[in-house]
Enzyme design. Structure first.
Site, PDB file in Angstrom:
ATOM      1  N   HIS A  51       1.147  -1.088   0.444  1.00 27.80           N
ATOM      2  CA  HIS A  51      -0.221   0.144   0.302  1.00 27.80           C
ATOM      3  C   HIS A  51       0.748   1.537  -0.305  1.00 27.80           C
ATOM      4  O   HIS A  51       1.689   1.141   1.211  1.00 27.80           O
ATOM      5  CB  HIS A  51      -0.843  -0.091   1.637  1.00 27.80           C
ATOM      6  CG  HIS A  51      -1.939  -1.068   1.144  1.00 27.80           C
ATOM      7  ND1 HIS A  51      -2.482  -1.484   2.741  1.00 27.80           N
ATOM      8  CD2 HIS A  51      -1.992  -2.580   0.704  1.00 27.80           C
ATOM      9  CE1 HIS A  51      -3.111  -2.668   2.298  1.00 27.80           C
ATOM     10  NE2 HIS A  51      -3.107  -2.994   1.278  1.00 27.80           N
ATOM     11  N   TYR A  78       3.628   2.575  14.087  1.00 26.29           N
ATOM     12  CA  TYR A  78       4.093   3.266  12.825  1.00 26.29           C
ATOM     13  C   TYR A  78       3.277   4.517  13.169  1.00 26.29           C
ATOM     14  O   TYR A  78       2.439   4.394  13.568  1.00 26.29           O
ATOM     15  CB  TYR A  78       4.113   2.798  11.428  1.00 26.29           C
ATOM     16  CG  TYR A  78       2.434   1.804  11.145  1.00 26.29           C
ATOM     17  CD1 TYR A  78       1.363   2.985  10.795  1.00 26.29           C
ATOM     18  CD2 TYR A  78       2.458   0.632  11.782  1.00 26.29           C
ATOM     19  CE1 TYR A  78       0.577   2.658  10.540  1.00 26.29           C
ATOM     20  CE2 TYR A  78       1.187   0.685  11.336  1.00 26.29           C
ATOM     21  CZ  TYR A  78       0.318   0.719  10.507  1.00 26.29           C
ATOM     22  OH  TYR A  78      -1.071   1.167  10.533  1.00 26.29           O
TER      23      TYR A  78
END
Length: 472
Positions: A70, A133
């Protein structure tokens, strides 16, 4: 096993902007500790100061869990908390590096910074793996994403665990091959003052660039309330403020409020937006921030000493622009662009047989808007250090009268027809307030040339603008 005691360091990759970070992990029999994100140390090594706004965690209980490739419209910092992962990154941005692949393993001692538009995928190599993240934007259904099939033959990723043997979502199995991927465009650039002389030059400089948006005051009034909500600012990488109030003499009287609004308040509003959203603000400054009494050329570090209202508002705008962490202040002088300007006026007088009186006690260099536009694009695209840059025409300084004589010569008229006069004599009959002018408008060009941009010699640019060729 996680390696303990590494020195904090950056490792470049074949994908521009994608960098691996080796992290110091301190451990013993009780476990381990690391600084997962340390802004000051990491940015000092060259990691972008990307301004994260959200921290996410992905937990994977089985070996071989594989997430699809992605590419998101934000930057992210990926670091392993427990376990180990194989990562694959594919550049899905517009440009020459589109399709470039990089793979590596990540564990608690190795993290990676993923720039906006770079596709990323992770395959777990140990059970109970978790990675975190940081991202610098919030998810939005209106944002643009790109996806790549995990088994794309062009990317040819060598997965450590074959895709036939791992857990993959049905959606990730059906993403397009690289040949069918729509590349992610660059962040948008907003040019304000699109109808002015510099705005027109910027249109020419960015001709064909679909990611550049031009706006006049009717499109976006940056002095009005609600600027923060006027755009989805996370989609913008830069704002070029080519709008300004430039009626120097009118600013001394009825134009005072408008000058302050356009040259100071508007810039402060833009700087606030740029600061909040991590946008690079490009602001155009003026030699009028100085009083013109210096014996030599003005540098970017010289102190402000404006003589009139216009100069005061420009100095205030410079101060406001400098509050944005990512800023370029482009200081210029004696600007010549499309429409009515000094060069065209002198050429017209020469052709009509008029012998003008022209000021000869102010010195500087002409600056053509094409040079300013080219310098702005160069600073943005070369990622030059942020700060103030003088940008004027190169060559020897001259008075307005000397420039007028150069125009007359270029069009085949006798330069002796120009009569030099003092500024005081020129404005002696004025019936409305006149702004004081700096006698010395010469700006040093060392900093911008060191950044890789070499301005045109103003004499050559003048002759070229009149169709007279260049000096040999």
């Amino acid at each position: 096993m996680t390696e303990y005691g590494k020195a904090l360091s950056i490792v470049e990759t074949p994908i521009p902007g994608l960098v691996v970070m080796e992290l110091p992990v301190h451990g013993d029999a009780r476990g381990w500790f690391k600084e997962n994100w340390q802004r000051e140390k990491m940015t000092a090594l060259g990691l972008p100061d990307f301004g994260p706004v959200q921290n996410n965690v992905s937990f994977n209980d089985a070996v071989g869990t594989t997430r699809g490739i992605h590419a998101e419209p934000w930057d992210k910092w990926v670091s392993v908390a427990t376990g180990r992962i194989f990562g694959a990154w594919v550049d899905l941005r517009e440009g020459p590096s589109f399709g470039t692949v990089f793979t590596t393993e990540l564990d608690p001692s190795r993290a990676i910074f993923v720039p906006r538009g770079v596709g990323n995928s992770y395959q777990t190599l140990e059970p109970d793996t978790a990675y975190t993240y940081l991202v610098n934007d919030h998810w939005s259904p209106n944002a643009s994403y790109s996806f790549l099939n995990l088994a794309d033959e062009t990317a040819a990723i060598d997965w450590p665990i074959p895709l036939a043997d791992v857990e993959i979502s049905e959606k990730d199995k059906n993403h397009p091959r690289l040949a069918d991927v729509t590349p992610i465009p660059p962040k948008r650039i907003l040019v304000l003052g699109a109808g002015g002389q510099l705005g027109l030059a910027l249109r020419a400089a960015y001709a064909g660039a679909d990611h550049v948006e031009f706006a006049g005051r009717a499109d976006l009034d940056v002095t009005a309330p609600g600027l923060r909500e006027a755009r989805r600012w996370r989609d913008y990488g830069a704002i070029i403020n080519a709008a300004a109030y430039t009626a120097v003499d009118t600013a001394e009287s009825e134009g005072r409020a408008d000058a302050w609004s356009a040259n100071a308040t508007a810039v402060a509003n833009l700087a606030a937006v740029a600061t909040e959203y991590g946008i690079t603000l490009v602001h155009v400054s003026s030699d009028y921030v100085f009083d013109g009494t210096k014996a030599g050329a003005y540098t970017e570090e010289d102190a402000f000493a404006p003589l009139g209202v216009y100069g005061q508002t420009k100095a205030a705008g410079d101060i406001a622009a400098a509050t944005a962490p990512r800023h370029y202040i482009v200081r210029t002088s004696w600007v010549i662009g499309e429409g009515k300007n000094f060069v065209r006026t002198m050429a017209s007088l020469a052709e009509r047989g008029v012998d003008p009186k022209v000021v000869d006690d102010q010195i500087g260099r002409l600056t053509f808007t094409s040079d300013i536009a080219a310098a702005i694009r160069h600073l943005l695209e070369s990622s030059a250090p942020f700060g103030t840059y003088n940008v004027t025409g190169a060559g020897d300084a001259a008075s307005w009268a000397a420039i007028a004589r150069a125009v007359f010569s270029a069009v085949g008229a006798d330069p002796a027809r120009i009569t030099g006069v003092s500024t005081a004599e020129y404005f002696a009959s004025a019936t409305t307030p006149v702004s004081p002018r700096p006698a010395n408008s010469v700006l040093a060009l060392d900093k911008v040339t060191a950044a890789g941009f070499v301005p045109s010699d103003w004499r050559d640019a003048l002759r070229s603008s009149l169709g007279a060729g260049t000096d040999t």
